[in-house]
Design a protein around this motif. Sequence first.
Motif, PDB file in Angstrom:
ATOM      1  N   GLU A  37       0.871  -1.331   0.141  1.00  0.00           N
ATOM      2  CA  GLU A  37      -0.165   0.051   0.238  1.00  0.00           C
ATOM      3  C   GLU A  37       0.930   1.416   0.066  1.00  0.00           C
ATOM      4  OE1 GLU A  37      -2.839  -0.050   3.220  1.00  0.00           O
ATOM      5  OE2 GLU A  37      -3.578  -2.126   2.677  1.00  0.00           O
ATOM      6  N   ASN A  38       2.179   1.015   0.330  1.00  0.00           N
ATOM      7  CA  ASN A  38       3.077   2.168   0.344  1.00  0.00           C
ATOM      8  C   ASN A  38       3.263   2.872  -1.001  1.00  0.00           C
ATOM      9  OD1 ASN A  38       4.811   3.806   1.337  1.00  0.00           O
ATOM     10  ND2 ASN A  38       6.419   2.404   1.498  1.00  0.00           N
ATOM     11  N   ASP A  39       3.340   4.048  -1.026  1.00  0.00           N
ATOM     12  CA  ASP A  39       3.578   4.771  -2.319  1.00  0.00           C
ATOM     13  C   ASP A  39       4.942   5.536  -2.341  1.00  0.00           C
ATOM     14  OD1 ASP A  39       3.071   7.519  -1.214  1.00  0.00           O
ATOM     15  OD2 ASP A  39       0.801   7.306  -1.325  1.00  0.00           O
ATOM     16  N   LYS A  42       4.532   8.524   1.064  1.00  0.00           N
ATOM     17  CA  LYS A  42       4.118   8.146   1.932  1.00  0.00           C
ATOM     18  C   LYS A  42       5.383   8.202   3.107  1.00  0.00           C
ATOM     19  CE  LYS A  42       1.512   4.797   4.790  1.00  0.00           C
ATOM     20  NZ  LYS A  42       1.974   5.552   6.238  1.00  0.00           N
ATOM     21  N   GLN A  43       6.413   7.634   2.914  1.00  0.00           N
ATOM     22  CA  GLN A  43       7.323   7.591   4.054  1.00  0.00           C
ATOM     23  C   GLN A  43       8.159   8.867   4.084  1.00  0.00           C
ATOM     24  OE1 GLN A  43      10.176   4.848   2.806  1.00  0.00           O
ATOM     25  NE2 GLN A  43       9.299   3.143   3.570  1.00  0.00           N
ATOM     26  N   GLY A  45       6.349  11.931   3.652  1.00  0.00           N
ATOM     27  CA  GLY A  45       5.249  12.672   4.614  1.00  0.00           C
ATOM     28  C   GLY A  45       5.476  12.088   6.042  1.00  0.00           C
ATOM     29  N   ASP A  46       5.156  10.935   6.323  1.00  0.00           N
ATOM     30  CA  ASP A  46       5.446  10.305   7.663  1.00  0.00           C
ATOM     31  C   ASP A  46       6.656  10.708   8.528  1.00  0.00           C
ATOM     32  OD1 ASP A  46       3.098   8.854   7.327  1.00  0.00           O
ATOM     33  OD2 ASP A  46       4.109   6.952   6.943  1.00  0.00           O
ATOM     34  N   LYS A  84       2.541  16.088  -2.294  1.00  0.00           N
ATOM     35  CA  LYS A  84       2.169  14.881  -2.238  1.00  0.00           C
ATOM     36  C   LYS A  84       2.512  14.151  -1.118  1.00  0.00           C
ATOM     37  CE  LYS A  84       1.905  14.306  -7.038  1.00  0.00           C
ATOM     38  NZ  LYS A  84       2.548  13.702  -8.124  1.00  0.00           N
ATOM     39  N   CYS A  85       3.643  14.352  -0.311  1.00  0.00           N
ATOM     40  CA  CYS A  85       4.327  14.068   0.841  1.00  0.00           C
ATOM     41  C   CYS A  85       3.410  14.500   2.039  1.00  0.00           C
ATOM     42  CB  CYS A  85       5.677  14.411   1.079  1.00  0.00           C
ATOM     43  SG  CYS A  85       6.699  13.775  -0.355  1.00  0.00           S
ATOM     44  N   ASP A  86       3.222  15.856   2.185  1.00  0.00           N
ATOM     45  CA  ASP A  86       2.298  16.279   3.079  1.00  0.00           C
ATOM     46  C   ASP A  86       2.021  17.926   2.619  1.00  0.00           C
ATOM     47  OD1 ASP A  86       1.990  18.191   5.578  1.00  0.00           O
ATOM     48  OD2 ASP A  86       2.103  16.208   6.481  1.00  0.00           O
TER      49      ASP A  86
END
Length: 121
Positions: A37-39, A42-43, A45-46, A84-86
């Motif tokens: 589910e990772n894009d 995502k990492q 942004g997290d 897109k990250c945040d």
Amino acid sequence: VTTPAAAAAPRHVTAHAPAGADATPIVGRHDRAALHENDDFKQAGDLFRLMTPDQQARLIDNLSGHMAGAREEIRARAIANFRKCDQAYGDRLEAAIAEKLANAGEGGPQGMPVEEHVHPG
């Protein structure tokens, strides 16, 4: 006697398959997106959201300093990726770049040319 060509030849093995199991070999490509589910964003942004406000501010300052010297179309694409990250990541970066460019002076250089950018030792 087994020859290298015979050893490399594909073969259908069902000896270890449980009774009643489908022993059809899986052939083809796997859809990584379906497996994970990772894009791509995502990492990043997290990680940004895990940072303290001070760490975020230092990161934004560092990135904006480097990105201010890039062409406008490159900056726009990069900022879109950071969003897109945040969303806040991209918004804050865009504002910091705009501030750095404004401080460079009206009609002045659009950031620091790469040739003149030297990291302090």
